[in-house]
Design a protein around this motif. Sequence first.
Motif, PDB file in Angstrom:
ATOM      1  N   VAL A  48       0.964  -1.185  -0.093  1.00  0.00           N
ATOM      2  CA  VAL A  48       0.074  -0.063   0.011  1.00  0.00           C
ATOM      3  C   VAL A  48       0.979   1.315  -0.010  1.00  0.00           C
ATOM      4  O   VAL A  48       0.554   2.290  -0.730  1.00  0.00           O
ATOM      5  N   VAL A  49       1.619   1.241   0.760  1.00  0.00           N
ATOM      6  CA  VAL A  49       2.919   2.301   0.879  1.00  0.00           C
ATOM      7  C   VAL A  49       3.486   2.539  -0.309  1.00  0.00           C
ATOM      8  O   VAL A  49       3.541   3.756  -0.790  1.00  0.00           O
ATOM      9  N   LEU A  50       3.970   1.468  -1.073  1.00  0.00           N
ATOM     10  CA  LEU A  50       4.861   1.815  -2.268  1.00  0.00           C
ATOM     11  C   LEU A  50       3.882   2.019  -3.437  1.00  0.00           C
ATOM     12  O   LEU A  50       4.119   3.029  -4.397  1.00  0.00           O
ATOM     13  N   GLU A  51       2.592   1.581  -3.485  1.00  0.00           N
ATOM     14  CA  GLU A  51       1.620   2.087  -4.588  1.00  0.00           C
ATOM     15  C   GLU A  51       1.163   3.465  -4.268  1.00  0.00           C
ATOM     16  O   GLU A  51       1.338   4.138  -5.443  1.00  0.00           O
ATOM     17  N   GLU A  52       1.241   3.919  -3.102  1.00  0.00           N
ATOM     18  CA  GLU A  52       1.096   5.369  -3.043  1.00  0.00           C
ATOM     19  C   GLU A  52       2.225   6.170  -3.546  1.00  0.00           C
ATOM     20  O   GLU A  52       2.032   7.116  -4.247  1.00  0.00           O
ATOM     21  N   GLN A  91      -5.387  12.935  -1.872  1.00  0.00           N
ATOM     22  CA  GLN A  91      -5.447  14.258  -1.228  1.00  0.00           C
ATOM     23  C   GLN A  91      -6.055  14.198   0.015  1.00  0.00           C
ATOM     24  O   GLN A  91      -7.124  13.986   0.098  1.00  0.00           O
ATOM     25  N   LEU A  92      -5.264  14.520   0.860  1.00  0.00           N
ATOM     26  CA  LEU A  92      -5.506  14.437   2.428  1.00  0.00           C
ATOM     27  C   LEU A  92      -5.427  15.873   2.946  1.00  0.00           C
ATOM     28  O   LEU A  92      -4.227  16.291   2.672  1.00  0.00           O
ATOM     29  N   SER A  93      -5.923  16.099   3.955  1.00  0.00           N
ATOM     30  CA  SER A  93      -5.560  17.761   4.547  1.00  0.00           C
ATOM     31  C   SER A  93      -4.617  16.918   5.380  1.00  0.00           C
ATOM     32  O   SER A  93      -3.519  18.011   5.650  1.00  0.00           O
ATOM     33  N   GLU A  94      -4.750  16.115   6.099  1.00  0.00           N
ATOM     34  CA  GLU A  94      -3.616  15.594   7.028  1.00  0.00           C
ATOM     35  C   GLU A  94      -3.179  14.342   6.663  1.00  0.00           C
ATOM     36  O   GLU A  94      -4.026  13.512   6.491  1.00  0.00           O
ATOM     37  N   ASP A  95      -1.846  14.311   6.266  1.00  0.00           N
ATOM     38  CA  ASP A  95      -1.350  12.993   5.907  1.00  0.00           C
ATOM     39  C   ASP A  95      -1.475  11.983   6.884  1.00  0.00           C
ATOM     40  O   ASP A  95      -1.188  12.023   8.205  1.00  0.00           O
ATOM     41  N   ALA A  96      -2.345  10.856   6.540  1.00  0.00           N
ATOM     42  CA  ALA A  96      -2.441   9.687   7.499  1.00  0.00           C
ATOM     43  C   ALA A  96      -1.289   9.029   7.435  1.00  0.00           C
ATOM     44  O   ALA A  96      -0.988   7.987   8.160  1.00  0.00           O
TER      45      ALA A  96
ATOM     46  N   ALA B 129      -9.470   5.238  13.222  1.00  0.00           N
ATOM     47  CA  ALA B 129     -10.697   5.024  12.737  1.00  0.00           C
ATOM     48  C   ALA B 129     -10.912   6.128  11.760  1.00  0.00           C
ATOM     49  O   ALA B 129     -11.206   6.170  10.166  1.00  0.00           O
ATOM     50  N   THR B 130     -10.621   7.421  12.337  1.00  0.00           N
ATOM     51  CA  THR B 130     -11.022   8.733  11.357  1.00  0.00           C
ATOM     52  C   THR B 130      -9.796   8.986  10.212  1.00  0.00           C
ATOM     53  O   THR B 130     -10.078   9.264   9.205  1.00  0.00           O
ATOM     54  N   GLU B 131      -8.490   8.536  10.420  1.00  0.00           N
ATOM     55  CA  GLU B 131      -7.559   8.832   9.571  1.00  0.00           C
ATOM     56  C   GLU B 131      -7.549   7.893   8.449  1.00  0.00           C
ATOM     57  O   GLU B 131      -7.745   8.253   7.205  1.00  0.00           O
ATOM     58  N   GLN B 132      -8.186   6.526   8.684  1.00  0.00           N
ATOM     59  CA  GLN B 132      -8.351   5.770   7.392  1.00  0.00           C
ATOM     60  C   GLN B 132      -9.642   5.775   6.851  1.00  0.00           C
ATOM     61  O   GLN B 132      -9.965   5.610   5.693  1.00  0.00           O
ATOM     62  N   HIS B 133     -10.693   6.343   7.656  1.00  0.00           N
ATOM     63  CA  HIS B 133     -11.806   6.900   6.942  1.00  0.00           C
ATOM     64  C   HIS B 133     -11.479   8.101   5.773  1.00  0.00           C
ATOM     65  O   HIS B 133     -12.248   8.102   4.718  1.00  0.00           O
ATOM     66  N   ALA B 134     -10.639   8.741   6.353  1.00  0.00           N
ATOM     67  CA  ALA B 134     -10.463  10.035   5.383  1.00  0.00           C
ATOM     68  C   ALA B 134      -9.728   9.499   4.233  1.00  0.00           C
ATOM     69  O   ALA B 134      -9.884   9.879   3.009  1.00  0.00           O
ATOM     70  N   ARG B 135      -8.743   8.272   4.316  1.00  0.00           N
ATOM     71  CA  ARG B 135      -8.290   7.826   3.109  1.00  0.00           C
ATOM     72  C   ARG B 135      -9.330   7.127   2.255  1.00  0.00           C
ATOM     73  O   ARG B 135      -9.004   7.260   0.829  1.00  0.00           O
ATOM     74  N   LEU B 136     -10.122   6.529   2.748  1.00  0.00           N
ATOM     75  CA  LEU B 136     -11.301   5.589   2.105  1.00  0.00           C
ATOM     76  C   LEU B 136     -11.994   6.765   1.393  1.00  0.00           C
ATOM     77  O   LEU B 136     -12.320   6.819  -0.015  1.00  0.00           O
ATOM     78  N   LEU B 137     -12.414   7.801   2.038  1.00  0.00           N
ATOM     79  CA  LEU B 137     -13.123   9.195   1.289  1.00  0.00           C
ATOM     80  C   LEU B 137     -12.105   9.658  -0.263  1.00  0.00           C
ATOM     81  O   LEU B 137     -12.715   9.922  -1.051  1.00  0.00           O
ATOM     82  N   GLY B 140     -10.491   6.111  -2.177  1.00  0.00           N
ATOM     83  CA  GLY B 140     -11.210   4.877  -2.360  1.00  0.00           C
ATOM     84  C   GLY B 140     -10.801   3.597  -1.424  1.00  0.00           C
ATOM     85  O   GLY B 140      -9.907   3.697  -0.620  1.00  0.00           O
ATOM     86  N   PRO B 141     -11.452   2.499  -1.414  1.00  0.00           N
ATOM     87  CA  PRO B 141     -11.307   1.149  -0.650  1.00  0.00           C
ATOM     88  C   PRO B 141      -9.863   0.935  -0.651  1.00  0.00           C
ATOM     89  O   PRO B 141      -9.180   0.574   0.369  1.00  0.00           O
ATOM     90  N   SER B 142      -8.977   0.716  -1.829  1.00  0.00           N
ATOM     91  CA  SER B 142      -7.798   0.197  -1.819  1.00  0.00           C
ATOM     92  C   SER B 142      -6.787   1.175  -0.823  1.00  0.00           C
ATOM     93  O   SER B 142      -5.633   0.696  -0.869  1.00  0.00           O
ATOM     94  N   ARG B 143      -7.117   2.420  -0.435  1.00  0.00           N
ATOM     95  CA  ARG B 143      -6.216   3.068   0.220  1.00  0.00           C
ATOM     96  C   ARG B 143      -6.194   2.950   1.551  1.00  0.00           C
ATOM     97  O   ARG B 143      -5.551   3.412   2.324  1.00  0.00           O
ATOM     98  N   VAL B 144      -7.095   2.268   2.143  1.00  0.00           N
ATOM     99  CA  VAL B 144      -7.156   1.885   3.500  1.00  0.00           C
ATOM    100  C   VAL B 144      -6.048   0.594   3.832  1.00  0.00           C
ATOM    101  O   VAL B 144      -6.028  -0.235   3.346  1.00  0.00           O
ATOM    102  N   ARG B 145      -5.374   1.212   4.902  1.00  0.00           N
ATOM    103  CA  ARG B 145      -4.175   0.328   5.363  1.00  0.00           C
ATOM    104  C   ARG B 145      -4.708  -0.967   5.907  1.00  0.00           C
ATOM    105  O   ARG B 145      -5.736  -1.134   6.654  1.00  0.00           O
ATOM    106  N   PRO B 146      -3.953  -2.075   5.378  1.00  0.00           N
ATOM    107  CA  PRO B 146      -4.304  -3.479   6.079  1.00  0.00           C
ATOM    108  C   PRO B 146      -4.481  -3.569   7.890  1.00  0.00           C
ATOM    109  O   PRO B 146      -5.255  -4.240   8.273  1.00  0.00           O
ATOM    110  N   TYR B 147      -3.575  -2.847   8.251  1.00  0.00           N
ATOM    111  CA  TYR B 147      -3.318  -2.805   9.619  1.00  0.00           C
ATOM    112  C   TYR B 147      -4.726  -2.242  10.712  1.00  0.00           C
ATOM    113  O   TYR B 147      -4.821  -2.420  11.523  1.00  0.00           O
ATOM    114  N   LEU B 148      -5.511  -1.764   9.465  1.00  0.00           N
ATOM    115  CA  LEU B 148      -6.988  -0.944  10.279  1.00  0.00           C
ATOM    116  C   LEU B 148      -7.374  -2.207  11.011  1.00  0.00           C
ATOM    117  O   LEU B 148      -7.932  -1.882  12.188  1.00  0.00           O
TER     118      LEU B 148
END
Lengths: 96, 435
Positions: A48-52, A91-96, B129-137, B140-148
């Motif tokens: 996931v990290v490398l895809e990004e 595009q994230l306001s705060e990088d997760a 939860a909130t950080e991964q939800h932001a990535r989902l929005l 898309g779903p493939s951006r949610v990290r597996p460790y969630l």
Amino acid sequence: MSRPPSVEQRLAAAMLDLFGIPEADLSPDAELETDLALDSLSVVELQVVLEEQLGVRISPDDPSAVRTLGDLRAVIEEAVRRGAPAMPPLQLSEDA
Amino acid sequence: MPTRPGRVVVTGLGAVTPYGIGVAALDDGLRAGRPTARPITAFDASDHQVRFACEVPGFDPSARLPRRLARQLDRFAAYAIVAAEEALSSAGLLAATPDDGLHVPLDPALDAERVAVCVASGIGAITEATEQHARLLAGGPSRVRPYLSIALPLNMAGGQVAIRHGLRGPSFAIVSACASAGDAIGAALDLLRAGRADVALAGGSEAAINPLTMAGFATSGALSSRNDEPERASRPFDTDRDGFVCGDGAGLLVLERAEHAAARGAVALAELAGYAATTDAHHVTQPPPGGTGAARALRLALRDAGAAPGDIDHVNAHGTSTVLNDAAEAAAIRTVFGSHTDTIAVTSTKSAIGHLLGAAGGVEAVATVLALRDGVVAPTQNLERLDPACDLDVVTGSARKLLLRAAVSNSFGFGGHNAALVFRAVDGGGRVALG
């Protein structure tokens, strides 16, 4: 202008950053599960990290065939070569 | 000290709090009455109604834990892992040999199958939860990290602690809002009394200083809004209190069957003598008039401990600094202890470190054990004018040194949950003798 980092460099940086594995341990024939102690979730996390970073989708035809670091690198390089389907930039306001 | 069958003692403590990492930092800060509330640094709170909290200073999971473990964790679980290692280490339960970084095994002389883990949380992995939800929005779903999937569940603080130390007895997370850690400690007491384990690691962990949680607590009116003077915002029992201050951290106890502790020559810091839980069944956030549910928990906990009201010298109050809680709690204490109330030294740890929600009862149990061990009750900060509706002997100004025989720690939660724990002092040296 400096060249963008190679897949090998990105892989080494991610291994250190995500799992604290130093570059010295990263031989191409190091087994992901046994030598590097990466479980399946860790491998997906790395993916996931490398895809990004690379903007490509890394989806090996046969994930179970990806056993060593060299296998993983080959899969990523193949994805970069094919170049598609690309991942849209996140595009994230705060990088997760 | 004679030991009745079924007795349970505290043999280790661990804490991560707004005073920093470790029980010593907590003890020093509480005794000195140092405030910890500051403007929030975890996120940009400039457009928030409440812009301050009691954060854990300088906590970097990757610096304290192996990175591959730190990556799997929400902050609430990282706090628990750090506090757990301190608690087990201080109880003398860890192996002396160096570990591989990921795993820190028990002393091989111990039976790991007889060690239970009861680590509670009220909110859990809200930042994950909130950080991964932001990535989902955003992607898309493939951006949610597996460790969630392993970082999110509320049981994962205790689950990760068990894996790290190889603890193979019963383990679970109890959830009862801000009574969670008190109930977890009570559940651990029940496990030990029932003979289901010899040792239990119990308490709570919370990391709720997050934009979503802070916004919700603020709009509900539960938080103090003293943005201009954060250090004076948490003021339990004071006439001018206006709500609680959110805090982060973890507090854990090592509880042990007294016979087991004695057999390995462990030093007991206090006895966990009794526990009771009740439910108001009245309102989601408000206590019933007179704090009748809390009073019932107090009375039942005393009975469980075989203690009379006159045996209690100290109450570590829930004391949130909300208008309703503090008055209802004071009424409950006076109902149960009657005229003896005037001789009970009461304090609120939340005046110093804020409200740690599901972890509050854990850190406050640690504070209660420290008070009993040393005969020192830490002051309640910011109490300038005692609310006449809170007619208690609240310790203010500086720490009070006095002989403490037994103490109560109260924890109440939204949903009408009431938990009360009774601790007894052990004689000097803390050796557990079998009698």
